[in-house]
Motif scaffolding. Structure first.
Motif, PDB file in Angstrom:
ATOM      1  N   PRO A  37       0.792  -1.229   0.000  1.00  0.00           N
ATOM      2  CA  PRO A  37       0.000   0.000   0.000  1.00  0.00           C
ATOM      3  C   PRO A  37       0.826   1.281   0.000  1.00  0.00           C
ATOM      4  N   ASP A  38       2.004   1.262   0.600  1.00  0.00           N
ATOM      5  CA  ASP A  38       2.833   2.474   0.587  1.00  0.00           C
ATOM      6  C   ASP A  38       3.290   2.796  -0.834  1.00  0.00           C
ATOM      7  N   ASP A  39       3.686   1.764  -1.567  1.00  0.00           N
ATOM      8  CA  ASP A  39       4.071   1.963  -2.958  1.00  0.00           C
ATOM      9  C   ASP A  39       2.871   2.377  -3.802  1.00  0.00           C
ATOM     10  N   LEU A  40       1.696   1.808  -3.490  1.00  0.00           N
ATOM     11  CA  LEU A  40       0.485   2.155  -4.237  1.00  0.00           C
ATOM     12  C   LEU A  40       0.167   3.637  -4.092  1.00  0.00           C
ATOM     13  N   ALA A  41       0.386   4.197  -2.912  1.00  0.00           N
ATOM     14  CA  ALA A  41       0.144   5.623  -2.706  1.00  0.00           C
ATOM     15  C   ALA A  41       1.017   6.459  -3.640  1.00  0.00           C
ATOM     16  N   LYS A  84      -9.555  -0.480   3.888  1.00  0.00           N
ATOM     17  CA  LYS A  84      -8.824   0.482   4.729  1.00  0.00           C
ATOM     18  C   LYS A  84      -7.490   0.877   4.083  1.00  0.00           C
ATOM     19  N   LEU A  85      -6.792  -0.100   3.544  1.00  0.00           N
ATOM     20  CA  LEU A  85      -5.506   0.194   2.906  1.00  0.00           C
ATOM     21  C   LEU A  85      -5.696   1.025   1.643  1.00  0.00           C
ATOM     22  N   ALA A  86      -6.761   0.755   0.885  1.00  0.00           N
ATOM     23  CA  ALA A  86      -7.029   1.514  -0.340  1.00  0.00           C
ATOM     24  C   ALA A  86      -7.347   2.974  -0.007  1.00  0.00           C
ATOM     25  N   VAL A  87      -8.111   3.195   1.051  1.00  0.00           N
ATOM     26  CA  VAL A  87      -8.410   4.565   1.472  1.00  0.00           C
ATOM     27  C   VAL A  87      -7.132   5.275   1.904  1.00  0.00           C
ATOM     28  N   LYS A  88      -6.306   4.574   2.680  1.00  0.00           N
ATOM     29  CA  LYS A  88      -5.046   5.165   3.147  1.00  0.00           C
ATOM     30  C   LYS A  88      -4.124   5.509   1.980  1.00  0.00           C
ATOM     31  N   ALA A  89      -4.204   4.705   0.917  1.00  0.00           N
ATOM     32  CA  ALA A  89      -3.349   4.948  -0.253  1.00  0.00           C
ATOM     33  C   ALA A  89      -3.825   6.143  -1.072  1.00  0.00           C
ATOM     34  N   GLN A 115     -18.144  -1.088   6.891  1.00  0.00           N
ATOM     35  CA  GLN A 115     -17.594  -0.958   8.236  1.00  0.00           C
ATOM     36  C   GLN A 115     -16.223  -0.289   8.202  1.00  0.00           C
ATOM     37  N   ALA A 116     -15.385  -0.718   7.251  1.00  0.00           N
ATOM     38  CA  ALA A 116     -14.051  -0.129   7.138  1.00  0.00           C
ATOM     39  C   ALA A 116     -14.133   1.365   6.852  1.00  0.00           C
ATOM     40  N   LEU A 117     -15.007   1.748   5.936  1.00  0.00           N
ATOM     41  CA  LEU A 117     -15.158   3.165   5.595  1.00  0.00           C
ATOM     42  C   LEU A 117     -15.710   3.953   6.774  1.00  0.00           C
ATOM     43  N   GLN A 118     -16.696   3.396   7.467  1.00  0.00           N
ATOM     44  CA  GLN A 118     -17.282   4.094   8.616  1.00  0.00           C
ATOM     45  C   GLN A 118     -16.272   4.302   9.726  1.00  0.00           C
ATOM     46  N   GLU A 119     -15.457   3.301   9.998  1.00  0.00           N
ATOM     47  CA  GLU A 119     -14.470   3.428  11.069  1.00  0.00           C
ATOM     48  C   GLU A 119     -13.424   4.498  10.750  1.00  0.00           C
ATOM     49  N   MET A 120     -13.194   4.739   9.457  1.00  0.00           N
ATOM     50  CA  MET A 120     -12.229   5.764   9.055  1.00  0.00           C
ATOM     51  C   MET A 120     -12.898   7.121   8.865  1.00  0.00           C
TER      52      MET A 120
END
Length: 442
Positions: A209-213, A243-248, A286-291
């Motif tokens: 995910p870091d590289d994806l960002a 969650k990782l996709a949102v973070k990216a 759920q993942a989106l709501q928690e973020m």
């Protein structure tokens, strides 16, 4: 011997080694290779038919269908894009490549989507002039293979979808057999003509995910931050992947359940990898709501969407839009009974044909054969697809109004109940007639 004769004579078929299983064992023993096919999972899975809407009665107030509006529009990519995608309806066309499909089929998809006021998607293999020319809103897929990828086409797109996985084969790459790699397909994909190809199962220029960002930032720079960046994942560990996709840095998440279709992959992949669409949606929400990102990062759901009820149920579970692939091809004429005689000549039958990889589709859709391709009139195909999309939307509106909602996105889990313990647990809605959601106590 009929089933009735079998029963009266005391014969009993094995549930474990049924006739389909035996046939596959014999095929494997004869050929020594695994089975490759298209379409999607054929096994019975918990699906949207296992959910019901609670229409308004005394405790809820329904809306009048002919006088009170129910909004269907959706805006995708509001997080970072300067030009979000604005659609009239929340039903989009999923990525299906030129190569897997004929040029006429790709044009028909673009025409139908444009008439209905929605988007279509390129798929693996690049952008064709026919599709771009007939698509008001076109999403460009960026896949591990990079087939047909070039910055000029990226800039022509209305959105970019970075594909990390596909519902029919999460963790695996695509296939395009040599008989479908014509001169034009070979030129677009920079491949030798007539040679089988297998797409990579992961992107070559990032490992996490870091590289994806970093890659997403690169795509934004290429497009001057104008268009939304989608990330598509096959439904597996959906909660963590979202969650990782949102973070990216994704603007939109596309979650593709295991009922999603494919042009060609191993049968064992299609039937035994991934999770049902019904189970994936609540995890993603759920993942989106928690973020704190639900509705800020839009969620598109695909995999087995067939009718307006499926659309409405996805929306009620928290999706912003859905994508259809197999259903769109059926609307164009895939597996049509008028070709039954020709299907039988190639060892199949109308309604059963799944050998998309062979390139012999009598309907002219999953083929590169010039004569077969001409059977699909892209104008007429586009008209039929637009009609189908219109019906999906009207059906979804009908159900939303019955629940008292003036916008499809106002549907919510509270409007649903489940018919089985499994579907109740997956969808996280009560079992019908109870307040019980399995796994959440009484």
């Amino acid at each position: 011997m009929s089933n009735e004769t079998n029963w009266t004579s005391g014969l009993r078929e094995s549930a474990t080694f049924d006739r389909n299983t035996m046939a596959e064992i014999r095929r494997a023993a004869e050929t020594g290779i695994y089975d490759i096919r298209g379409f999607g999972a054929k096994r019975k899975l918990p699906h949207f038919d296992d959910l019901l809407f609670l229409g308004a009665s005394m405790s809820r107030y329904p809306l009048e269908g002919y006088r009170e509006k129910c909004n269907t529009s959706v805006t995708l990519g509001t997080r970072f894009a300067k030009k979000p995608v604005v659609l009239d309806i929340p039903v989009t066309i999923a990525g299906m490549s030129f190569g897997a499909l004929s040029a006429n089929a790709k044009e028909a998809l673009g025409r139908g989507a444009s008439i209905a006021g929605t988007s279509t998607t390129t798929g693996d293999g690049g952008m064709t002039p026919e599709e771009r020319g007939q698509s008001k809103t076109l999403v460009y897929q960026y896949l591990p293979s990079r087939y047909g990828m070039n910055p000029d086409d990226l800039r022509k797109a209305d959105a970019i979808e970075v594909v990390l996985g596909q519902g029919a084969k999460p963790g695996g790459g695509g296939m395009l057999l040599g008989q479908k790699i014509t001169d034009r397909v070979a030129q677009m994909r920079n491949l030798p003509k007539g040679i089988d190809q297998r797409s990579a199962c992961r992107h070559p220029d990032w490992t996490g995910p870091d590289d994806l960002a970093i890659k997403i930032l690169e795509l934004r720079e290429i497009t001057d931050w104008q268009v939304p960046i989608y990330i598509k994942v096959g439904a597996t560990r959906t909660y963590y992947d979202v969650k990782l996709a949102v973070k990216a840095g994704a603007d939109v998440i596309v979650v593709d359940g295991m009922q999603g279709g494919t042009a060609a992959t191993q049968d064992v992949f299609i039937e035994h990898v991934g999770i049902p669409t019904l189970a994936a949606i609540p995890q993603a929400v759920q993942a989106l709501q928690e973020m704190g990102m639900h509705r800020k990062v839009q969620l598109i759901v695909s995999g087995g969407i067939r009718n307006g009820a499926d659309v409405a149920k996805c929306m009620a579970l928290g999706a912003d839009a859905v994508a259809i692939g197999t259903a769109a091809l059926i609307a164009l004429g895939c597996n049509h009974p008028k070709y039954d005689e020709e299907f039988r000549k190639i060892g199949s039958a109308a309604g059963f044909y799944d050998d998309y990889q062979e390139g012999k589709d009598p309907a002219g859709i999953s083929t590169q054969d010039p004569e077969l391709s001409q059977r699909l009139d892209p104008v007429e195909g586009g008209r039929k697809l637009a009609n189908y999309l219109r019906v999906l939307t009207l059906e979804a509106q009908t159900l939303a109004r019955a629940c008292g909602k003036n916008d499809l996105r106002n549907l919510e889990p509270e409007d649903l109940v489940a018919l089985t313990v499994e579907s109740a647990a997956m969808a996280r809605v009560p079992l019908a007639g109870t307040q019980w959601i399995p796994g959440q106590g009484f």
